[in-house]
Design a protein around this motif. Structure first.
Motif, PDB file in Angstrom:
ATOM      1  N   HIS A 258       0.874  -1.177   0.000  1.00 16.63           N
ATOM      2  CA  HIS A 258       0.000   0.000   0.000  1.00 16.63           C
ATOM      3  C   HIS A 258       0.906   1.220   0.000  1.00 16.63           C
ATOM      4  N   GLN A 259       1.211   1.682  -1.210  1.00 14.39           N
ATOM      5  CA  GLN A 259       2.197   2.755  -1.328  1.00 14.39           C
ATOM      6  C   GLN A 259       1.824   3.918  -0.412  1.00 14.39           C
ATOM      7  N   PHE A 260       2.838   4.382   0.347  1.00 18.69           N
ATOM      8  CA  PHE A 260       2.582   5.509   1.227  1.00 18.69           C
ATOM      9  C   PHE A 260       3.134   6.769   0.605  1.00 18.69           C
ATOM     10  N   PRO A 261       2.299   7.789   0.407  1.00 20.87           N
ATOM     11  CA  PRO A 261       0.882   7.860   0.754  1.00 20.87           C
ATOM     12  C   PRO A 261      -0.080   7.673  -0.419  1.00 20.87           C
ATOM     13  N   THR A 262       0.418   7.413  -1.641  1.00 14.88           N
ATOM     14  CA  THR A 262      -0.523   7.467  -2.769  1.00 14.88           C
ATOM     15  C   THR A 262      -1.508   6.311  -2.799  1.00 14.88           C
ATOM     16  N   GLY A 263      -1.164   5.184  -2.147  1.00 15.85           N
ATOM     17  CA  GLY A 263      -2.170   4.162  -1.921  1.00 15.85           C
ATOM     18  C   GLY A 263      -2.221   3.015  -2.907  1.00 15.85           C
ATOM     19  N   ALA A 264      -1.386   3.012  -3.936  1.00 15.72           N
ATOM     20  CA  ALA A 264      -1.432   1.911  -4.903  1.00 15.72           C
ATOM     21  C   ALA A 264      -0.831   0.644  -4.307  1.00 15.72           C
ATOM     22  N   ALA A 265      -1.360  -0.504  -4.762  1.00 13.00           N
ATOM     23  CA  ALA A 265      -0.699  -1.771  -4.459  1.00 13.00           C
ATOM     24  C   ALA A 265       0.213  -2.070  -5.639  1.00 13.00           C
ATOM     25  N   LEU A 266       1.415  -2.488  -5.350  1.00  8.39           N
ATOM     26  CA  LEU A 266       2.389  -2.718  -6.424  1.00  8.39           C
ATOM     27  C   LEU A 266       1.882  -3.808  -7.375  1.00  8.39           C
ATOM     28  N   HIS A 267       1.859  -3.485  -8.668  1.00  4.40           N
ATOM     29  CA  HIS A 267       1.377  -4.426  -9.683  1.00  4.40           C
ATOM     30  C   HIS A 267       2.263  -5.678  -9.710  1.00  4.40           C
ATOM     31  N   PRO A 268       1.655  -6.851  -9.945  1.00  2.00           N
ATOM     32  CA  PRO A 268       2.430  -8.094  -9.945  1.00  2.00           C
ATOM     33  C   PRO A 268       3.660  -8.039 -10.858  1.00  2.00           C
ATOM     34  N   ASP A 269       3.544  -7.439 -12.036  1.00  2.00           N
ATOM     35  CA  ASP A 269       4.706  -7.345 -12.925  1.00  2.00           C
ATOM     36  C   ASP A 269       5.838  -6.562 -12.280  1.00  2.00           C
ATOM     37  N   ARG A 270       5.444  -5.538 -11.552  1.00  2.00           N
ATOM     38  CA  ARG A 270       6.466  -4.700 -10.917  1.00  2.00           C
ATOM     39  C   ARG A 270       7.048  -5.365  -9.687  1.00  2.00           C
ATOM     40  N   ARG A 271       6.238  -6.191  -9.023  1.00  2.00           N
ATOM     41  CA  ARG A 271       6.782  -7.025  -7.931  1.00  2.00           C
ATOM     42  C   ARG A 271       7.871  -7.921  -8.493  1.00  2.00           C
ATOM     43  N   ALA A 272       7.537  -8.566  -9.635  1.00  2.00           N
ATOM     44  CA  ALA A 272       8.524  -9.457 -10.255  1.00  2.00           C
ATOM     45  C   ALA A 272       9.758  -8.666 -10.681  1.00  2.00           C
ATOM     46  N   ALA A 273       9.521  -7.468 -11.226  1.00  2.00           N
ATOM     47  CA  ALA A 273      10.643  -6.683 -11.745  1.00  2.00           C
ATOM     48  C   ALA A 273      11.635  -6.310 -10.650  1.00  2.00           C
ATOM     49  N   VAL A 274      11.123  -5.930  -9.506  1.00  2.00           N
ATOM     50  CA  VAL A 274      12.056  -5.484  -8.457  1.00  2.00           C
ATOM     51  C   VAL A 274      12.853  -6.667  -7.905  1.00  2.00           C
ATOM     52  N   VAL A 275      12.194  -7.827  -7.843  1.00  2.00           N
ATOM     53  CA  VAL A 275      12.916  -9.011  -7.366  1.00  2.00           C
ATOM     54  C   VAL A 275      13.970  -9.433  -8.408  1.00  2.00           C
ATOM     55  N   ASP A 276      13.598  -9.353  -9.690  1.00  2.00           N
ATOM     56  CA  ASP A 276      14.574  -9.668 -10.733  1.00  2.00           C
ATOM     57  C   ASP A 276      15.779  -8.737 -10.654  1.00  2.00           C
ATOM     58  N   TRP A 277      15.471  -7.449 -10.457  1.00  2.00           N
ATOM     59  CA  TRP A 277      16.573  -6.486 -10.324  1.00  2.00           C
ATOM     60  C   TRP A 277      17.493  -6.867  -9.160  1.00  2.00           C
ATOM     61  N   ALA A 278      16.876  -7.165  -8.029  1.00  2.00           N
ATOM     62  CA  ALA A 278      17.671  -7.463  -6.837  1.00  2.00           C
ATOM     63  C   ALA A 278      18.573  -8.671  -7.067  1.00  2.00           C
ATOM     64  N   ARG A 279      18.026  -9.676  -7.723  1.00  2.00           N
ATOM     65  CA  ARG A 279      18.821 -10.873  -7.994  1.00  2.00           C
ATOM     66  C   ARG A 279      19.946 -10.570  -8.961  1.00  2.00           C
ATOM     67  N   GLY A 280      19.581  -9.842 -10.009  1.00  2.00           N
ATOM     68  CA  GLY A 280      20.580  -9.591 -11.049  1.00  2.00           C
ATOM     69  C   GLY A 280      21.675  -8.651 -10.583  1.00  2.00           C
ATOM     70  N   ALA A 281      21.293  -7.638  -9.860  1.00  2.00           N
ATOM     71  CA  ALA A 281      22.251  -6.595  -9.504  1.00  2.00           C
ATOM     72  C   ALA A 281      22.844  -6.800  -8.115  1.00  2.00           C
TER      73      ALA A 281
END
Lengths: 507, 507
Positions: free
Chosen positions: B290-313
């Motif tokens: 629940h993004q603070f404060p704008t309120g969006a829930a992170l989209h599944p694709d973007r969840r995957a993207a950040v984890v991919d980034w973390a693994r790769g980088a």
């Protein structure tokens, strides 16, 4: 005898939680007292709450605590030894057998003690109070009253000073009992003494930093006053003390030169003296009421000297009053802070008088420092738990704190007397000093006896104890060989065993 | 005070400090015992060391402590009552009289509310839960059970990780409710979220420091990867968030570049992308549920993207799950941490679900980080109160935490619905977003309406509310005008009034 418990429990198999000695938590049930006790002990071993090697209280102690006949307990012990749950050896008491394999968690979701480093059987380390005497019932009662009465905003992010309820009550308490000149607006609550010390270290380092910055433009060579300072602020420390207190100061970028000490306490006259004295010191960290660990009370002349120095040199005194409440043979010495509240930062703690787990300590600050300390606190871990703050405020103001301190003072005093007596009888070559206050004493070893050898011998007896040299400032030459005996840590039921172990070790 | 020293110096009367009961610090002098005691008490009242309302020890206790006859003390008390210094009432004992010029405190040592900045009549600021709903009775009951059952060593200086009881219960709870891969040995307890964040900042700064040290000897120009890093570690943050979170990172020497965000949450793909993307980032701080404060829930694709980034980088994700328990319209999104427990640091807190005053938060760490975090914790303020840790463990394991969260979820959801309805009726030009979770919503203002003007208008109504721009990262261009409406803070009885005030303000 068997019936009485069953009747008391209501005839049914009521589960009854019982604190035994100070720390065995058993749930007694079953048809009779003996079988109930046996079941409870078996379950405690099976679930890992009682770990292998743990020494059980004597049958007499346990019987007294449970209100049972001693024979009932002795019989239960004997059967469990026969069954292989416990072992009983001469001189080692009754212990949980090694073979009993503990589970990782119990039915209640409570895990056993972590299987890390095994605890010593006897603990005579300095610095911990008798945790078995923590006044649980009174604390809970105070907590109930405090939380029930608290306004909603007590549960919010708090004032960085800490809750005003506790600051107000502490100001009164410290004025009354320690002669501290305190006002709620000068009292700052911290998460333990080290938090307060770290804040003061930060303030002192920042001050010198900005002073150095300002001075940089002016004449470079300051005439002697700050010689050797290299721009870094310095906090003089006593030549014996806790290394992690020094570490907190050095981590903040401060120098920590040592002040010599003798039987009259720390030689504060060295702060002001000419050749040979310390120079360029911004502050001094001291334990005037009961030097830690050597035990001296600071002589009145030296109290005056350090205050004179602070006034003359614009220095600050950090007064660590860690056990000021525990003094036995004469009237307590009032806090140094009372002599000059604008030059002394008074630091007190609930860690010795109640329990370290509260993580609750307090500072009484010179008025001019309040703002800087609040600034240093920042946003992170700024205040202790609101629940504990409110509870302690109530605990003090209802009189429970006074009662607890009084009762603990009697208890510690009795232990101190027993220590002195036992050593006089079993180790007449040792000299005991620093005994007029606190929770520890220094035992000077006779010539030819080595501190390190003693500590190792103690370890073989399962006795954890510290040598005086472990507290020595690195710049100070080795002194006499001595042990620091903390008589606070054992529970009442463990104390006699610990003292016996000490007597076996000493020459 | 001056008089006493003068007397002492003159040698005329011995100054005697006396402990009374546990702890009255008196200086006795004067021609006789009774008058000496009376003088000492008068002076203590006059100087404010004994404040109005303070209860004195019984005459018996005081007499015993002073070695006086009880009658002497009783007489002294009686005379001081007659003189108006003290009062004596049935059932209340002998106390310092009220009229004796009070300091800032009231009779019982409880101070009045501090006369600081006046509180707003209505509080719709985000970030505070309804403190009026703190489950006092259940918390006290859990506290009673926990403290009664605790082993003695629970009250000692604790493990830097925190109490194992709470870490164990939290590991279970977070796995069950948030899909966190947790093991007690990876759970670290902190004094609030900011404490956890500060620890992570320290770890990241130290790492980069040592990496930079190592790299210094090798080829200087790193090919693009850490360009712009200037040797400082960087933690990417969301383009809207709390400024003091960013401040904690920058205070540790970290850079905090911003990641853009839209209705699908933070654009995590920018972490990996080529031109225009962020580079040289070591970690990212996010609020995925629940993004603070704008309120969006992170989209599944973007969840995957950040984890991919973390693994790769080799990057780290700091997941701030501040209100993950409060989701209304669909199943809660599981924690990002479950996707890769070795790449995500999960940060949770009791500040929203229970109360900020507890100062209790937790991290679930990648295995490789546990040692570094423990190291970063150091000695200072390392763990929260043992009492609260034990109580929360019991509070969770007995089911009270689940019940409380469920009840608060219903309550907040009802408020959210009322907010949406009220705005639809009274301010149809406004659009409400970010409402699927949490304790706040974003109210987008219609074109031509100015955020700042609205906030000022609200202030005239006694309504405290924040504008969205106050959460904007300094590097991000101004966005639409909007208010952030926190519906958590009011108590139930205050909520309707706050909502009315909001409706009066909105266009």
């Amino acid at each position: 005898m068997t019936d009485s418990w069953a009747n008391e429990a209501g005839g049914e198999r009521r589960v009854t939680a019982v604190t035994v000695g100070a720390d065995l938590h058993l749930e007694l049930r079953g048809p009779g007292l003996r079988t109930g006790l046996m079941d409870a002990l078996r379950e405690a071993v099976r679930t890992g709450r009682l770990t292998p090697g743990t020494r059980l209280p004597s049958s007499r102690t346990l019987a007294a605590d449970l209100g049972m006949a001693r024979n009932t307990v002795a019989d239960a012990y004997a059967e469990l030894v026969a069954e292989g749950w416990l072992t009983a050896r001469q001189g080692s008491g009754t212990r949980v057998a090694r073979r009993a394999e503990p589970r990782t968690t119990t039915a209640l979701g409570r895990p056993p003690a972590r299987p890390v480093h095994r605890k010593p059987a006897h603990n005579l380390r300095a610095g911990t109070p008798d945790l078995g005497s923590f006044p649980r019932a009174e604390w809970l009662a105070a907590s109930r009253r405090a939380l029930t009465a608290a306004p909603n905003d007590a549960f919010d992010y708090g004032d960085r000073l800490g809750r005003v309820e506790l600051r107000t009550v502490l100001a009164d308490y410290l004025a009354r009992t320690r002669g501290v000149y305190a006002h709620p607006e000068r009292v700052v609550l911290c998460s333990g003494f080290v938090h307060g010390l770290a804040l003061m270290a930060q303030v002192l380092a920042t001050r010198r930093g900005s002073a150095a910055g300002k001075a940089a433009g002016s004449a470079a060579g300051s005439a002697g006053g700050k010689a050797g300072g290299k721009g870094r602020a310095a906090v003089a420390v006593e030549s014996y003390g806790l290394d992690f207190h020094r570490d907190i100061l050095t981590a903040a970028g401060l120098r920590t030169p040592a002040l010599a000490l003798d039987e009259l306490g720390t030689r504060t006259e060295e702060l002001s003296s000419g050749p040979g004295g310390l120079r360029g010191v911004d502050a001094v960290l001291m334990t005037p009421a009961h030097q830690f660990p050597t035990g001296a009370a600071l002589h009145p002349d030296r109290r005056a000297a350090v205050v004179d120095w602070a006034r003359g040199a614009g220095g600050l005194i950090l007064e660590d009053d860690y056990d000021g409440e525990f003094r036995y043979d004469r009237q307590p010495v009032g806090a140094l802070q009372g002599l000059d509240p604008e030059r002394v930062v008074y630091l007190g703690t609930a860690s010795k008088s109640l329990a370290p787990g509260l993580r609750l300590a307090w500072m009484v600050l010179p008025r001019a420092l309040v703002g800087e300390v609040i600034e240093a606190k920042g946003e992170v871990a700024a205040v202790p738990s609101a629940m504990d703050q409110l509870t302690l405020a109530e605990f003090i103001s209802c009189g429970a704190y006074d009662r607890h301190v009084r009762s603990m003072r009697l208890r510690y005093r009795r232990r101190r007397d027993q220590l002195v007596e036992a050593l006089a009888e079993h180790a007449p070559g040792c000299r005991v000093t620093g005994i007029s206050a606190g929770l520890h004493a220094v035992v000077e070893l006779p010539p030819g006896t080595d501190e390190r050898t003693m500590i190792e011998a103690a370890a073989w007896q399962g006795l954890a104890i510290q040598g005086l040299s472990g507290f020595r400032h690195p710049s100070v030459a080795p002194g006499r060989d001595a042990l620091v005996v903390g008589y606070g840590a054992p529970t009442d039921s463990a104390w006699a065993g610990a003292l016996d172990a000490l007597c076996r070790v000493l020459p």
